[in-house]
Design an enzyme around this catalytic site. Sequence first.
Site, PDB file in Angstrom:
ATOM      1  N   LYS A 173      -3.801  -4.453  13.775  1.00  0.00           N
ATOM      2  CA  LYS A 173      -2.513  -4.942  13.156  1.00  0.00           C
ATOM      3  C   LYS A 173      -1.953  -5.774  14.369  1.00  0.00           C
ATOM      4  CE  LYS A 173      -1.170  -1.316  10.591  1.00  0.00           C
ATOM      5  NZ  LYS A 173      -1.466   0.298   9.813  1.00  0.00           N
ATOM      6  N   THR A 204      10.837  -4.123   5.878  1.00  0.00           N
ATOM      7  CA  THR A 204       9.566  -3.728   5.923  1.00  0.00           C
ATOM      8  C   THR A 204       8.968  -2.396   6.041  1.00  0.00           C
ATOM      9  OG1 THR A 204       9.481  -4.198   8.293  1.00  0.00           O
ATOM     10  CG2 THR A 204       9.165  -5.957   7.287  1.00  0.00           C
ATOM     11  N   GLY A 206       6.670   1.017   5.234  1.00  0.00           N
ATOM     12  CA  GLY A 206       5.576   0.875   4.804  1.00  0.00           C
ATOM     13  C   GLY A 206       4.609   0.654   4.769  1.00  0.00           C
ATOM     14  N   THR A 207       4.846  -0.959   5.640  1.00  0.00           N
ATOM     15  CA  THR A 207       3.600  -1.854   5.847  1.00  0.00           C
ATOM     16  C   THR A 207       2.383  -0.766   5.997  1.00  0.00           C
ATOM     17  OG1 THR A 207       4.162  -1.904   7.538  1.00  0.00           O
ATOM     18  CG2 THR A 207       5.040  -3.653   6.470  1.00  0.00           C
ATOM     19  N   GLY A 208       2.354  -0.295   7.217  1.00  0.00           N
ATOM     20  CA  GLY A 208       0.450   0.040   7.491  1.00  0.00           C
ATOM     21  C   GLY A 208       0.334   1.097   6.026  1.00  0.00           C
ATOM     22  N   CYS A 209       1.214   2.188   6.099  1.00  0.00           N
ATOM     23  CA  CYS A 209       0.739   2.556   4.378  1.00  0.00           C
ATOM     24  C   CYS A 209       0.344   2.040   3.144  1.00  0.00           C
ATOM     25  CB  CYS A 209       1.936   3.769   3.620  1.00  0.00           C
ATOM     26  SG  CYS A 209       2.630   4.509   4.874  1.00  0.00           S
TER      27      CYS A 209
END
Length: 264
Positions: A173, A204, A206-209
């Site tokens: 990412k 932003t 919580g983007t990875g989860c």
Amino acid sequence: MIPRVLTVAGSDSGGGAGVQADLKTMLALGVHGMSVLTAVTAQNSTGVQGAWELPVAAVRAQYRSVVDDIGVQAVKTGMLASAELVEAVAELLSGTDAPAVVDPVGVSKHGDPLLAASALDSVRTKLLPVATVATPNLDEVAQLTGVRVRSGDDLRRAAGAVLEFGPRWVLIKGGHLTGDAVDLLTDGSEEHLLRAPRHDNRHTHGTGCTLASAIACGLARGRTVPEAVTAAKEYVTGAIAAGFALGAGIGPVDHGWALRRDAR
């Protein structure tokens, strides 16, 4: 039957990341979400004020309770906190006939550590080898491999370093770079460069989860890895664009953005 997806992760009391974000994503994408809690955090928009991991026996019991009765079409992992939990979850995944999306969570959006340094070797040698897709961000790539990604040209080198640990696919990412948000998906031979406009929005959390959960939802529906990742990238891009202020710090992405758009 509605596809069933299991998240194995820590909780976020502020509701922006962790198991809460995973379940919101699963609901928004039309699957039945289930959860195994690995840790409890005291967390809000300004950071993580405390974290307490659950015993391995509690994690195993939750996992077996869900998988043995209800069954799963995909599993997503997030915060695992310790080497003992990483190794226990890796063992559970290896015995489950379902794709696994591994988000090797190392730190929170605010920079708070969520994985013990002593657990990194277990992630490398136990967890990544059972991953269908691993989804590290650039900080996690550096933690796991020592490779520092400073430009888009470094993405392929980073992907190769992570693939050496055994996941079938890796999604590097590139959201922490400048310019468009560019991610690289590869299995070592096939490559997909996923590009999206960068939205000027600081909210932003919580983007990875959210991205990893969305990928798991696609896999549970029978999509290929490239199809699932492409759809997940589109979903999380919309969620980032709709992110909103919450509390005094960094607000969350909006997991229900598409539902509200369709309702209008």
